[in-house]
Scaffold this active site. Sequence first.
Site, PDB file in Angstrom:
ATOM      1  N   GLY C 149       4.799  -6.141  -2.641  1.00 11.10           N
ATOM      2  CA  GLY C 149       6.019  -6.664  -3.237  1.00 11.10           C
ATOM      3  C   GLY C 149       6.234  -8.114  -2.846  1.00 11.10           C
ATOM      4  O   GLY C 149       5.553  -8.661  -1.969  1.00 11.10           O
ATOM      5  N   CYS C 150       7.190  -8.747  -3.493  1.00 13.75           N
ATOM      6  CA  CYS C 150       7.420 -10.175  -3.258  1.00 13.75           C
ATOM      7  C   CYS C 150       8.011 -10.418  -1.874  1.00 13.75           C
ATOM      8  O   CYS C 150       7.478 -11.194  -1.082  1.00 13.75           O
ATOM      9  CB  CYS C 150       8.301 -10.759  -4.361  1.00 13.75           C
ATOM     10  SG  CYS C 150       9.795  -9.826  -4.719  1.00 13.75           S
TER      11      CYS C 150
END
EC number: 1.2.1.38
Lengths: 344, 344, 344, 344
Positions: C149-150
Site C-alpha cells: 500500500g501507499c
Amino acid sequence: MIKVGIVGGTGYTGVELLRLLARHPEVRIEAITSRSEADLPVSELYPNLRGHYDDLAFSDPDPERLAACDAVFFATPHGVAHGLAGELLGRGTRVIDLSADFRLRDAQEWASWYGQPHGAPELLEEAVYGLPEVNRSRIREARLIAVPGCYPTAVQLGLLPLLEAGLIDPDHVIADCKSGVTGAGRGAKVPSLLAEASESMKAYGASGHRHLPEIRQGLGDAAGRPVGLTFVPHLTPMIRGIHATLYGRLTGEPGDLQARFEQRFRDEPFVDVMPAGSHPETRSVKGANICRLAVHRPGDGDTVVVLSVIDNLVKGASGQAIHNLNLMFGLDENAGLEAPALMP
Amino acid sequence: MIKVGIVGGTGYTGVELLRLLARHPEVRIEAITSRSEADLPVSELYPNLRGHYDDLAFSDPDPERLAACDAVFFATPHGVAHGLAGELLGRGTRVIDLSADFRLRDAQEWASWYGQPHGAPELLEEAVYGLPEVNRSRIREARLIAVPGCYPTAVQLGLLPLLEAGLIDPDHVIADCKSGVTGAGRGAKVPSLLAEASESMKAYGASGHRHLPEIRQGLGDAAGRPVGLTFVPHLTPMIRGIHATLYGRLTGEPGDLQARFEQRFRDEPFVDVMPAGSHPETRSVKGANICRLAVHRPGDGDTVVVLSVIDNLVKGASGQAIHNLNLMFGLDENAGLEAPALMP
Amino acid sequence: MIKVGIVGGTGYTGVELLRLLARHPEVRIEAITSRSEADLPVSELYPNLRGHYDDLAFSDPDPERLAACDAVFFATPHGVAHGLAGELLGRGTRVIDLSADFRLRDAQEWASWYGQPHGAPELLEEAVYGLPEVNRSRIREARLIAVPGCYPTAVQLGLLPLLEAGLIDPDHVIADCKSGVTGAGRGAKVPSLLAEASESMKAYGASGHRHLPEIRQGLGDAAGRPVGLTFVPHLTPMIRGIHATLYGRLTGEPGDLQARFEQRFRDEPFVDVMPAGSHPETRSVKGANICRLAVHRPGDGDTVVVLSVIDNLVKGASGQAIHNLNLMFGLDENAGLEAPALMP
Amino acid sequence: MIKVGIVGGTGYTGVELLRLLARHPEVRIEAITSRSEADLPVSELYPNLRGHYDDLAFSDPDPERLAACDAVFFATPHGVAHGLAGELLGRGTRVIDLSADFRLRDAQEWASWYGQPHGAPELLEEAVYGLPEVNRSRIREARLIAVPGCYPTAVQLGLLPLLEAGLIDPDHVIADCKSGVTGAGRGAKVPSLLAEASESMKAYGASGHRHLPEIRQGLGDAAGRPVGLTFVPHLTPMIRGIHATLYGRLTGEPGDLQARFEQRFRDEPFVDVMPAGSHPETRSVKGANICRLAVHRPGDGDTVVVLSVIDNLVKGASGQAIHNLNLMFGLDENAGLEAPALMP
C-alpha cells in the site's frame, strides 16, 4: 424578529444562508428542512456552525411549520419550489426562491431548458426577479422572489450600464465566465473531485447552458430589445467566486465609461465600481455580498471589456436572497451582510 | 549526440528543458549557466532531478563553453539573447531562444513594448518564428529560432484554421486566456504567493499585454492582413496550463468546422483536434508537448468558439523549443517528447 | 514483448499503469477490463492518453483473454483478486495485485479489517510482499505479488534502517502521514470534492486504519518482534503525494544515522537518501517512482525523526507494481520508470 | 469607543485585525502605520476592505498619534515592539504585541533563538502571555500582552488538559503540526510561491523552530516541570489553518479523556471540544476565533492522540489579540469575534 424557514438546507446555498443569518439582527430561523438528513443537527453536517445553531436540526418538510414563517427560502433543486410556493403564498408566507423555478417569465422556455413542464405557471406573473439593482421597488412589494442565478448576476451587473445606454451592439455580446466549483453544488460527482478539478481549467456547456436564457432575458430588458449573447462558462480550481469577462462592441463614441459605471451604481450598497485600470480579484469578494466591477477599453478601440466578480454563494445566491428579504420587510439593506470579504 | 547548452537555467523553462531532455536519446547537456547560482548542482535547486543530472552544476556564462555546443537554448529574461546570439551564430552554434527577443519582426515595435532598444536588429531577418505548425520547413534550415510565447502558441493554433480560410471577421477577434501561475515565472513577487493567488481568479493587462503584438503578427500572417484582436489574460490558481477561449464572428456559412480543423492539423504530431462537442481540460496536457483543440458553434449562430489548451511550460515553451531542435537537427520530431500528460 | 492485462483499469492506479507503461520498451497491453466502462476507449476516459492508446478500449473481464497474458495487474477494490488470481496462476499467468488482497499473511486478520472472509487463503503462502527493498530476490521468483500500500511503502522505507538495526524502541513508533486525495480513489464521495477537501487539512481513521496491520507486519519483520505503532493518516489538499513523518525513540547512542541510511539504500535505484538536514517535498517525486528520505535528530536528543515522501500512485502503487514486473521478468529495473518527477 | 492603533499593518495579521475590527462595536481605529506604504489607503492594498475603511490610510509611525490611543497592536516583525512598547506604556497606552518580542520570559533564550539581544528585558516581568484559557485574570489587569504564536496556541490548547492532570509522560511529547502558507507571512519568497508550495507537502525546521521554546515554556507551566517536546512543523498547500496532531504517552489509566477535555474547556467561548471520535477540519475554523479539539486513544493503548485545529490568523493571531483587548477593557469577550467560519 422575522421568522424564516429554509427548504432544502443541506446544500451550499443552504449552509450559506445559515452562516449569514447567524449575524442577522432581525431574523430567527424556525425550520430548516431536508428529507435525507432529517433529525441531524445542522452543526453536525456543518461544523463551522457549532456554537451558533446548537438547537437547530434538519426536519422533514412540514407545510404547517413552514406556513407559520414570515418568509421561506427555497435552496432546492429546480422543480421543488413549483410544488410548494403556491400553498405558502396562499397562507401569507412570502417565498424567496434561490432555484431557477421562477426566473424565466416564459413557461415554455423554462420547460425546454429543464426538460419538464413548468410546475406553477400561474405564479409567473407575480414572481419578481430579485436583482435589486434593477427591481428594487418591485422587490419591496413582492410576495414571491426569484433570486437570480450566479452567472446571471455577474453578467447583468457588468453589462447593464452599457445596454441601458445603448452603447454596445446588442447582437454580439460575449460573456466569458469562470466559476469556482461550488457552482456545481454539493453533489458527489467525479468531475467535482479535488483530484479531477484541481490543477485544471476547462470550459463546459459551450454549446448551451441553462443560465443562458435567464441572462438573455435580463439583458434584453436592459437593452429594450433581444440580445445576441455568447456565453461560455468555465470551471476554475477554487471553491468560491465567479469572474465574468464581458466583451461588447461599441456602436459609437461612448464618452466617459468609468463615469457612466460609477453613476449607474452610485447608490447601490452592493456594487463597487473600482478605479479606472483595476482588475478585480474574486478573493476580494470571498464571503461578502458585493459585486466589484472594472471597465476597460483596450487601445481605445471599439471593444469594451468589463470585469465583474462576485462570490457565487453570496451575491450570486444566499447573500442576494437576504438582501431581497431585507427589502421585502423594510429592514436595513445591509442587515446580515456587513462583513468584509475574507482575504487572504 | 548533440551537445547543447542552456543559458539561464534556474527558471521554470530552464528546469523544464532539463526534465524533458533527461529522456531525450540524442542530446547531451554540456553547460547550464546562471550567474546567481554558479557552482550549485542543478539537483540541489531542483530535487526532482536527483539521480538524473548528478554531475551537472550551474556555471557562470562562458562564451567559449557555449560556443562549443551544437545548439544553445536561451531560457532568459528578454534582452539577454540579444547580447549573445550573434556571437554564437558567428561561431557556428545554433540558437533557440525561448525569450521574446526575436519574436517580433519589427524592432521598433519590440522597443515600444519592452521599453528599451532592440539589441540585435541585424539578426531579425534571419530569425525564424518557431511555430512548427506554420514554419516547419523554415525551422529545418534555421540557425536562430524565436520560440513562440505561451499565450501566442495557444491562440494561434486555435485560430489558424479560421483565419487561413477567411472564415471569420479579422477585425473582431477575441482571445480570453487563462494561465497558471508559472506563466509569471519563478520570481519572488507578492502577487504570485500561494496566499495571494490561490482561491482567486483575476484578469491582468486588460489594457495591453506584451504578448499582444506577437499574437497579432502571427494572426496577421495567417489572415494575410492585419487582425484586430482583443486579448485578455487571466491568472488562474493552478501551477501549469493555459486555456484559451477564442471567439470569432463568422463571415458566412463556414461549412464543416470540425472537419476543417481535423484537416488542418492532420499531420501534426503535437496538435490534437478533439471530437465535436469536447471541452479540453488543461490537466490533459500537463507535462506534455501537445495542444488540444475543440471547436464549437453555439446555437448554430454566427459566433465560433475555439477552446485551446496547452501546458505553458511545454508546448508553450520548453517542449516546443525541443521540437524545434529536433527539426533543426533532423531528429525524430517526437524525441524527448513522447511521455503522456500526468493525469490526475 | 511481455503481454500484460489490467483488471479494473478505470481507477487512478489503472490509468497510472497506462501512463507509465506507455513508455515501457518491453511491455504490450493486451487487455484492460472494466465492467462499468466496457467498450469505452481508454483515451475517452483519460484524454491524456490520446495519441498513446488509440486502439485500446475497456473490455468486460474475460478470463481467457487475461490468461493469455504473461502477467496481469489487478487495480481493483479488495476482494476481486481473491476470485481470479488462482485461476490465472493455474494457467501460467503471473499476478501482480495492487489491492490489499494478499498483503496480510494472516487471513483472520485480513477478515477482521475488511469485514468479509478472505477469499483465497490457499494462495497466501505463495504470495510475495512486493517491497523490492526487502524482498528483491523472492520477487524475482514470484508468481503472485502483493504490491504494498501507499502508506505502508512510505512508512516502512523510512523505518527499516532503524528497526533492522535495533536503534529505536519498537514499542513506541509513531507514523504521522499526510496524503493527497487520490489516495481515496476516484469514487464520487462528498468529502473528496474540491469544495470540501481543498483549503483544509484533517486527520482520519485516528482510531484505526486498514493500512495499520500491513505496516505493523512489515515493521515487525524488520524488527524481529512485534512493533507498537501509532499511525494517524491525514487528508491533504493536493492531488498526489504522501509525506510520512516518523518518530522513534532511540534506545541508545545510534552512531551516524545519516551514514546508516545511506548505507542501507546504497544500491536501491528507487530510494534517495537526501543530504543531512534536508526536508524532502512531495512535489519532488510527483509522477516518479522514487522515495526520498531525510533523517533528523532534533537537539541531539533521544527522538529520531524520519521524513519520507513518495507519489502514492507511483512508488506507492503503479510504479512499484511495474518495478515488480521488471524484477519478475528479468528486465532492467528502471524500464518504464526513468522519467524525472514533474516539478513545478 | 476604544481608540486603537495598529503598528505594521500591511502584513496578514494587520489586515486580519482590520477585517475583524470592522465588525467590532466598541473599537475605532485611529492609526495604522507602515513605513513602506505610508499614505496608501488600506483599501487599495486590501480591496476586501473597500467600503469599510474608505478614509483610513497607512501612515508613518508617529509616537504621538499612537500614544493618543487606548491600545496599540503590534503586527510587526520581531524587534519592533521592543523599541516602542516602553514609551507607549509610559504614556498610558496599553500594548498588545502579536510578534514574538515578549513571549519568552527568559531574555537570554529569546536572544539565542532570534540572533540579537532582547531589546526590552525590563518589560518582561510585566508582560502577560495572552492565552486566555490559561491567563484570563492576569490579562484583565495587564498593560502589555504577548499574544501567543499560532503553533503554540494550537499545541498548548491540545495538551493542557493532559499535562495539567499529569496524565502523560512530560519527557516525550510530540507535536506534528501542519500550517497553511500565511504562517510564513506576506514576504515575497520563492518557497511561498503558488508554483512552489502548491501540490506539495514538506516539513521544515525539523531540527529546531523558533516556536519551540515558546511551546516548551507554556507546556512546562502546565506540567509544573520541564517538558521534552519534539516539534515538527509542515507547510501545507492551503492559505489558512493549522492542524496540530499531538502524541503523548499515558503514564497510567487516564479515566474518561473525553470528559476531562470537555470539563477543562467548559466555560471557554473559543475552545470547542468535539464529540468523541471526531476529526476536526481546519476549514471548520476558517476566519473564526475558535480552536476545535478531538481526543483519541487508538486501540485503547498507551498513546493518546489530540487533534487541534485553529485559523492561524485568527485564534492563532489577530482574533486572539482582539480577545485579549476585550478582556483588558472589560468588553464582551465575543465582541468582534462572533462570525462563524467560512465553509465551504
